[in-house]
Design a protein around this motif. Structure first.
Motif, mmCIF file in Angstrom:
data_model
loop_
_atom_site.group_PDB
_atom_site.id
_atom_site.type_symbol
_atom_site.label_atom_id
_atom_site.label_comp_id
_atom_site.label_asym_id
_atom_site.label_seq_id
_atom_site.Cartn_x
_atom_site.Cartn_y
_atom_site.Cartn_z
ATOM 1 N N ALA A 91 -7.053 -17.488 -34.316
ATOM 2 C CA ALA A 91 -8.201 -18.088 -34.984
ATOM 3 C C ALA A 91 -7.840 -19.500 -35.411
ATOM 4 N N VAL A 92 -8.853 -20.222 -35.850
ATOM 5 C CA VAL A 92 -8.620 -21.472 -36.551
ATOM 6 C C VAL A 92 -8.499 -21.136 -38.029
ATOM 7 N N TYR A 93 -7.423 -21.570 -38.637
ATOM 8 C CA TYR A 93 -7.168 -21.282 -40.035
ATOM 9 C C TYR A 93 -7.484 -22.503 -40.887
ATOM 10 N N TYR A 94 -8.216 -22.269 -41.961
ATOM 11 C CA TYR A 94 -8.657 -23.332 -42.857
ATOM 12 C C TYR A 94 -8.146 -23.090 -44.269
ATOM 13 N N TRP A 107 -12.143 -28.514 -48.302
ATOM 14 C CA TRP A 107 -11.785 -27.807 -47.069
ATOM 15 C C TRP A 107 -10.930 -28.668 -46.165
ATOM 16 N N GLY A 108 -10.024 -28.017 -45.473
ATOM 17 C CA GLY A 108 -9.278 -28.679 -44.431
ATOM 18 C C GLY A 108 -10.042 -28.635 -43.121
ATOM 19 N N GLN A 109 -9.547 -29.350 -42.135
ATOM 20 C CA GLN A 109 -10.194 -29.400 -40.831
ATOM 21 C C GLN A 109 -9.806 -28.238 -39.935
ATOM 22 N N GLY A 110 -8.808 -27.501 -40.328
ATOM 23 C CA GLY A 110 -8.406 -26.326 -39.584
ATOM 24 C C GLY A 110 -7.207 -26.570 -38.687
ATOM 25 N N THR A 111 -6.417 -25.532 -38.495
ATOM 26 C CA THR A 111 -5.292 -25.569 -37.582
ATOM 27 C C THR A 111 -5.342 -24.323 -36.704
ATOM 28 N N GLN A 112 -5.167 -24.510 -35.417
ATOM 29 C CA GLN A 112 -5.296 -23.418 -34.459
ATOM 30 C C GLN A 112 -4.042 -22.563 -34.438
ATOM 31 N N VAL A 113 -4.237 -21.261 -34.549
ATOM 32 C CA VAL A 113 -3.168 -20.288 -34.379
ATOM 33 C C VAL A 113 -3.537 -19.406 -33.193
#
Length: 117
Positions: A91-94, A107-113
């Motif tokens: 998922a993309v984690y925020y 909120w952050g922009q998200g990081t892909q896991v």
């Protein structure tokens, strides 16, 4: 214009580990809680983990025993240690920081896991 920036995501094999980090570009005051959310393809964003200003933590049932949230309220930093990763964790984690002062939520922009063999 304080922003949150996540890092630490990437591609990992099932059973592996990742540590996500989140930091604010400025100072967020009167922080009440910090959170990690995730959003998988085709699914709605879900709350993964929470840590309050008193140190209380809560986790989604799907990650209990595998993920650990930590952070420093004063430094506006949040971490998520993810162990025993499963493909379902992809998922993309925020990160999210909630303040009692406007604008309240950051909120952050998200990081892909991505967990895949």
């Amino acid at each position: 214009q304080v922003q949150l920036v996540e890092s630490g995501g990437g591609l990992v094999q099932p059973g592996g580990s990742l540590r996500l980090s989140c930091a604010a570009s400025g100072t967020i005051v009167v922080v009440n809680s910090m959170h990690w959310y995730r959003q998988a393809p085709g699914k709605q964003r879900e709350l993964v983990a929470t840590i309050t200003r008193t140190g209380t933590t809560n986790y989604a049932d799907s990650v209990k025993g595998r993920f650990t949230i930590s952070g420093d309220i004063g430094k506006n930093t949040v971490y998520l240690q993810m162990n025993s990763l499963k493909p379902e964790d992809t998922a993309v984690y925020y990160c999210n920081i909630v303040s009692l002062i406007r604008p309240y939520a950051y909120w952050g922009q998200g990081t892909q896991v991505t967990v895949s063999s």
